[in-house]
Scaffold this active site. Structure first.
Site, PDB file in Angstrom:
ATOM      1  N   ASN A  14       0.809  -1.023   0.021  1.00 42.52           N
ATOM      2  CA  ASN A  14       0.026  -0.043  -0.056  1.00 42.52           C
ATOM      3  C   ASN A  14       0.966   1.138   0.098  1.00 42.52           C
ATOM      4  O   ASN A  14       1.524   1.592   1.096  1.00 42.52           O
ATOM      5  CB  ASN A  14      -0.759   0.036   1.264  1.00 42.52           C
ATOM      6  CG  ASN A  14      -1.675   1.226   1.486  1.00 42.52           C
ATOM      7  OD1 ASN A  14      -1.752   1.956   0.293  1.00 42.52           O
ATOM      8  ND2 ASN A  14      -2.409   1.421   2.496  1.00 42.52           N
ATOM      9  N   TRP A  15       1.135   1.695  -1.089  1.00 45.39           N
ATOM     10  CA  TRP A  15       2.029   3.006  -1.544  1.00 45.39           C
ATOM     11  C   TRP A  15       1.407   4.277  -0.407  1.00 45.39           C
ATOM     12  O   TRP A  15       2.024   4.953  -0.652  1.00 45.39           O
ATOM     13  CB  TRP A  15       2.058   3.293  -2.783  1.00 45.39           C
ATOM     14  CG  TRP A  15       2.719   2.015  -3.478  1.00 45.39           C
ATOM     15  CD1 TRP A  15       3.378   0.932  -3.076  1.00 45.39           C
ATOM     16  CD2 TRP A  15       3.147   2.116  -4.828  1.00 45.39           C
ATOM     17  NE1 TRP A  15       3.952   0.112  -3.967  1.00 45.39           N
ATOM     18  CE2 TRP A  15       3.928   0.829  -5.156  1.00 45.39           C
ATOM     19  CE3 TRP A  15       3.341   2.810  -6.072  1.00 45.39           C
ATOM     20  CZ2 TRP A  15       4.284   0.245  -6.294  1.00 45.39           C
ATOM     21  CZ3 TRP A  15       3.591   2.437  -7.308  1.00 45.39           C
ATOM     22  CH2 TRP A  15       4.215   1.190  -7.625  1.00 45.39           C
ATOM     23  N   LYS A  16       0.290   4.197  -0.255  1.00 46.30           N
ATOM     24  CA  LYS A  16      -0.588   5.297   0.345  1.00 46.30           C
ATOM     25  C   LYS A  16      -0.262   6.649  -0.869  1.00 46.30           C
ATOM     26  O   LYS A  16      -0.232   6.658  -2.071  1.00 46.30           O
ATOM     27  CB  LYS A  16       0.002   5.636   1.647  1.00 46.30           C
ATOM     28  CG  LYS A  16      -0.164   4.416   2.532  1.00 46.30           C
ATOM     29  CD  LYS A  16       0.019   4.490   4.013  1.00 46.30           C
ATOM     30  CE  LYS A  16      -0.205   3.341   4.788  1.00 46.30           C
ATOM     31  NZ  LYS A  16      -0.191   3.531   6.391  1.00 46.30           N
ATOM     32  N   HIS A 104      -9.507   1.204   4.969  1.00 43.14           N
ATOM     33  CA  HIS A 104      -8.174   1.561   5.800  1.00 43.14           C
ATOM     34  C   HIS A 104      -8.336   2.438   6.938  1.00 43.14           C
ATOM     35  O   HIS A 104      -9.156   3.296   6.737  1.00 43.14           O
ATOM     36  CB  HIS A 104      -7.209   2.098   4.859  1.00 43.14           C
ATOM     37  CG  HIS A 104      -5.640   2.104   5.254  1.00 43.14           C
ATOM     38  ND1 HIS A 104      -5.394   2.971   6.111  1.00 43.14           N
ATOM     39  CD2 HIS A 104      -4.744   1.155   4.975  1.00 43.14           C
ATOM     40  CE1 HIS A 104      -4.062   2.663   6.629  1.00 43.14           C
ATOM     41  NE2 HIS A 104      -3.668   1.555   5.895  1.00 43.14           N
ATOM     42  N   GLU A 106      -6.707   4.683   7.928  1.00 41.80           N
ATOM     43  CA  GLU A 106      -6.351   6.308   7.364  1.00 41.80           C
ATOM     44  C   GLU A 106      -8.016   6.792   7.018  1.00 41.80           C
ATOM     45  O   GLU A 106      -8.322   8.069   7.011  1.00 41.80           O
ATOM     46  CB  GLU A 106      -5.194   6.525   6.792  1.00 41.80           C
ATOM     47  CG  GLU A 106      -3.995   6.098   7.423  1.00 41.80           C
ATOM     48  CD  GLU A 106      -2.822   5.826   6.551  1.00 41.80           C
ATOM     49  OE1 GLU A 106      -2.837   5.577   5.554  1.00 41.80           O
ATOM     50  OE2 GLU A 106      -1.850   5.133   7.388  1.00 41.80           O
ATOM     51  N   GLU A 176      -5.133  -4.464  10.721  1.00 39.03           N
ATOM     52  CA  GLU A 176      -4.049  -3.530  11.010  1.00 39.03           C
ATOM     53  C   GLU A 176      -4.343  -2.657  12.369  1.00 39.03           C
ATOM     54  O   GLU A 176      -5.311  -1.939  12.308  1.00 39.03           O
ATOM     55  CB  GLU A 176      -4.039  -2.707   9.854  1.00 39.03           C
ATOM     56  CG  GLU A 176      -3.863  -3.118   8.775  1.00 39.03           C
ATOM     57  CD  GLU A 176      -3.208  -2.105   7.589  1.00 39.03           C
ATOM     58  OE1 GLU A 176      -2.255  -2.380   6.971  1.00 39.03           O
ATOM     59  OE2 GLU A 176      -3.722  -1.291   7.371  1.00 39.03           O
ATOM     60  N   GLY A 182       2.730   2.595  10.697  1.00 40.59           N
ATOM     61  CA  GLY A 182       3.868   3.630  10.489  1.00 40.59           C
ATOM     62  C   GLY A 182       4.556   4.169  11.934  1.00 40.59           C
ATOM     63  O   GLY A 182       5.289   5.087  11.789  1.00 40.59           O
ATOM     64  N   SER A 222       3.510  -1.902  10.417  1.00 37.84           N
ATOM     65  CA  SER A 222       5.154  -1.703  10.576  1.00 37.84           C
ATOM     66  C   SER A 222       5.672  -3.356  10.222  1.00 37.84           C
ATOM     67  O   SER A 222       6.632  -3.802  10.978  1.00 37.84           O
ATOM     68  CB  SER A 222       5.528  -1.500  11.944  1.00 37.84           C
ATOM     69  OG  SER A 222       5.172  -0.084  12.267  1.00 37.84           O
ATOM     70  N   GLY A 243       2.903  -0.880   4.284  1.00 38.93           N
ATOM     71  CA  GLY A 243       3.129   0.689   3.854  1.00 38.93           C
ATOM     72  C   GLY A 243       4.514   0.899   3.815  1.00 38.93           C
ATOM     73  O   GLY A 243       5.033   0.576   2.611  1.00 38.93           O
ATOM     74  N   GLY A 244       5.132   1.525   4.538  1.00 39.33           N
ATOM     75  CA  GLY A 244       6.465   2.010   4.190  1.00 39.33           C
ATOM     76  C   GLY A 244       7.395   1.298   3.545  1.00 39.33           C
ATOM     77  O   GLY A 244       8.209   1.737   2.755  1.00 39.33           O
TER      78      GLY A 244
HETATM   79  P1  13P Z   1       3.353   0.692   7.548  1.00 42.59           P
HETATM   80  O1  13P Z   1       3.795  -0.603   6.931  1.00 42.59           O
HETATM   81  O2  13P Z   1       4.066   2.002   7.209  1.00 42.59           O
HETATM   82  O3  13P Z   1       3.226   0.645   9.268  1.00 42.59           O
HETATM   83  O4  13P Z   1       1.723   0.768   7.243  1.00 42.59           O
HETATM   84  C1  13P Z   1       0.831   0.023   7.385  1.00 42.59           C
HETATM   85  C2  13P Z   1      -0.382  -0.051   6.474  1.00 42.59           C
HETATM   86  O5  13P Z   1      -1.244   0.881   6.689  1.00 42.59           O
HETATM   87  C3  13P Z   1      -0.690  -0.547   5.367  1.00 42.59           C
HETATM   88  O6  13P Z   1      -1.881  -0.531   4.786  1.00 42.59           O
END
Ligand code: 13P
Length: 262
Positions: A14-16, A104, A106, A176, A182, A222, A243-244
């Protein structure tokens, strides 16, 4: 507890709101040099770029014959209409998108998406023959108050309302925990497994044992090369929503290759 081997692992990036379409093309090409045929024989891989990158990533995957699934991060629940700034599920389906993230944290926390709206999106994604990745997870306060499971089960019940058992069987659910996203703070493998098992049991109670045995459950929050194998080896964890660490070819490849780093 179902046999985890029945379910093909799914590692999703997930590149956000990161990477323009040039950077996106470069990342998928770098990934294609590092990820091997053995890797994609063992696990499914999806990438979820921002909307502005999707067409570019689609053509790169197709022209270079890269066997990753194309994903999206979000969509509207209607097929068309006066919804400025939104993207409809049929538009994503037409671009060859397979997996669409819904709910998600967010989107829930920053953009105020309700359980009801997320359920409408899940059903719209399925109606357009794509696969929803329904996200659920608790805040740190909820975990510390012993409310984590209740929160997750509530999100699950609402998100899967009016979804048929055979559709649930085809879906992906991503657990999640919000406090792990993050932050560099991962749920322990035991805690992640316990919640993913609870998710599977809740699916069994609401939609039957076939759905529970087939639904794939990802952990997200994470996930890094260093913790991917331990998480993925849990019996009820069938994948990772990253994510990251999905923004760089090397770290995402090492997560995809978790089975080599046991
Ligand atoms: P991180 O891997 O950056 O913690 O993000 C997780 C996430 O929200 C994937 O959708």
């Amino acid at each position: 507890m179902a046999d985890g081997n029945l379910r093909r692992p799914l590692i999703s990036g997930n590149w956000k709101m990161n990477l323009n379409h040039f950077e996106a093309m470069r990342l998928v090409q770098e990934l294609s040099y590092q990820v091997t045929r053995d890797d994609v024989d063992a696990v499914d891989v999806s990438v979820h770029p921002p909307f502005t990158d999707i067409r570019t990533v689609q053509t790169t995957l197709e022209s270079d014959r890269i066997p990753f699934f194309l994903g999206a991060q979000h969509c509207h629940s209607d097929a068309s209409g006066a919804f400025t700034g939104e993207v409809a599920p049929p538009m994503l389906a037409k671009l060859g998108v397979t997996y669409v993230i819904a709910g998600h944290s967010e989107r829930r926390e920053v953009f105020g998406e309700s359980d009801e709206l997320i359920n409408a999106k899940v059903r719209a994604i399925l109606a357009n023959e794509m696969v929803p990745i329904l996200c659920v997870g608790e805040t740190l306060d909820e975990r510390e108050a012993g409310e984590a499971q209740r929160k997750v089960e509530g999100q699950l019940a609402a998100g899967l309302a009016k979804v048929k058992p055979e559709q649930v069987a085809s879906m992906v659910i991503a657990y999640e925990p919000i406090w792990a996203i993050g932050t560099g703070r991962t749920a322990s493998a035991d805690d992640a497994q316990a919640m993913c098992q609870a998710v599977r049991e809740a699916v069994g109670a609401s939609h039957g044992s076939d759905a529970a045995d087939s639904v794939r459950i990802q952990y997200g929050g994470s996930v890094k090369p260093i913790n991917a194998a331990e998480l993925m080896n849990q019996p009820d964890i069938d994948g990772a929503l990253v994510g990251g660490a999905s923004l760089e070819a090397e770290s995402f490849t090492r997560i995809i290759q978790y089975r080599l780093h046991d």
